[in-house]
Design a protein around this motif. Sequence first.
Motif, PDB file in Angstrom:
ATOM      1  N   ALA A   1       7.895  -3.017  -3.073  1.00 22.10           N
ATOM      2  CA  ALA A   1       7.839  -1.617  -3.493  1.00 22.10           C
ATOM      3  C   ALA A   1       6.402  -1.201  -3.788  1.00 22.10           C
ATOM      4  N   THR A   2       5.636  -2.093  -4.406  1.00 19.92           N
ATOM      5  CA  THR A   2       4.236  -1.803  -4.713  1.00 19.92           C
ATOM      6  C   THR A   2       3.433  -1.596  -3.426  1.00 19.92           C
ATOM      7  N   GLU A   3       3.677  -2.453  -2.439  1.00 16.79           N
ATOM      8  CA  GLU A   3       2.968  -2.325  -1.164  1.00 16.79           C
ATOM      9  C   GLU A   3       3.285  -0.990  -0.496  1.00 16.79           C
ATOM     10  N   ARG A   4       4.552  -0.605  -0.526  1.00 13.37           N
ATOM     11  CA  ARG A   4       4.936   0.670   0.092  1.00 13.37           C
ATOM     12  C   ARG A   4       4.310   1.854  -0.660  1.00 13.37           C
ATOM     13  N   ALA A   5       4.202   1.749  -1.979  1.00 18.30           N
ATOM     14  CA  ALA A   5       3.595   2.825  -2.757  1.00 18.30           C
ATOM     15  C   ALA A   5       2.095   2.948  -2.457  1.00 18.30           C
TER      16      ALA A   5
ATOM     17  N   GLY B   1      -1.899  10.554  -0.204  1.00 14.92           N
ATOM     18  CA  GLY B   1      -2.748  10.833  -1.356  1.00 14.92           C
ATOM     19  C   GLY B   1      -2.030  11.114  -2.652  1.00 14.92           C
ATOM     20  N   HIS B   2      -0.702  10.974  -2.682  1.00 13.56           N
ATOM     21  CA  HIS B   2       0.062  11.155  -3.936  1.00 13.56           C
ATOM     22  C   HIS B   2       1.364  10.387  -3.823  1.00 13.56           C
ATOM     23  N   LEU B   3       2.096  10.311  -4.932  1.00 14.79           N
ATOM     24  CA  LEU B   3       3.362   9.561  -4.958  1.00 14.79           C
ATOM     25  C   LEU B   3       4.538  10.461  -5.322  1.00 14.79           C
ATOM     26  N   ARG B   4       4.414  11.764  -5.059  1.00 16.29           N
ATOM     27  CA  ARG B   4       5.523  12.655  -5.396  1.00 16.29           C
ATOM     28  C   ARG B   4       6.797  12.298  -4.650  1.00 16.29           C
ATOM     29  N   GLY B   5       6.669  11.721  -3.456  1.00 13.21           N
ATOM     30  CA  GLY B   5       7.853  11.346  -2.695  1.00 13.21           C
ATOM     31  C   GLY B   5       8.475  10.031  -3.115  1.00 13.21           C
ATOM     32  N   LYS B   6       7.863   9.380  -4.091  1.00 12.47           N
ATOM     33  CA  LYS B   6       8.355   8.073  -4.544  1.00 12.47           C
ATOM     34  C   LYS B   6       8.972   8.122  -5.940  1.00 12.47           C
TER      35      LYS B   6
END
Length: 307
Positions: free
Chosen positions: A257-261, A269-274
């Motif tokens: 999960a960390t690698e995908r993030a 450039g952001h993690l709003r989809g995660k």
Amino acid sequence: MLYSKTDPAEKRRILRERLAATFSTGELLRFPGAFNPLSARLIERKGFEGVYISGAVLSADLGLPDIGLTTLTEVAGRGEQIARMTELPAIIDADTGFGEPMNVARTIQHLENAGLAGTHIEDQINPKRCGHLDGKSVVDENTATKRIRAAADARRDPNFLIMARTDIRATAEGPAGLALAKDRAKALVDAGADAIFPEAMRTLEEFAAVREAVDVPVLANMTEFGKSELFSVQQLADVGVNIVIWPVSMLRIAMGATERALDELNRVGHLRGKLDEMQHRAGLYELVDYEDYNRFDTNVFNFTVEK
């Protein structure tokens, strides 16, 4: 708040009682692998029976391969951090015991002091390697049994679980390897092992054969990408296995999960989809008992200092 309310000796007693009961109830005790203290608490909250602490995970946590590079101090220290955060019994991987029989004896007492409920000592040579890799070598029966005898003689709490792991199955193909595993398991039980961990069994029939060969609990290692098929809890219970571990699974999932993030950060450039994949802030606060700490702090500072 803070650490476990259950005394380590009580955790060991409970584990022994539950293990003994598995022979009549057919229950299989489930021990997912904790990769840090917080994950151990989550394992408890999700209703599992125990926590496993993998040597491979401890090595990986330090950025090292699982070839016996960690020290007793490192393993016991991390084990203590994990064990004290859960009411569940924790079993830890002690590799080959960190040396000769006297070192094994010291290992047992060190792990007792750290609050662990049990450990396993294996019969590989030093330096060891991951149990699901090719090219493993094991020590002779005399050396293997001396390790277990030293462990059994050194413990002070009779409920501290001493498990013998044998990797000998991998040293010969087919029925010959299984026969070696059964003979080694019997010798290790005679030397004082409370339970047997037959590493890298290939089939349910092999687990059943080891189960039939000894009169102590048997553990199954359900590690991904290894020699064993990933059998279900029910399949293992049906052939008489008493404990099952998933040693590295939670670390693999967390690192995946960390690698995908990180890839997502590079890509957009952001993690709003995660956000829906993350543990919510409220969930984290609940897991660490934030409200209890806040109440405790309020009760401590409920006075006015006179000037």
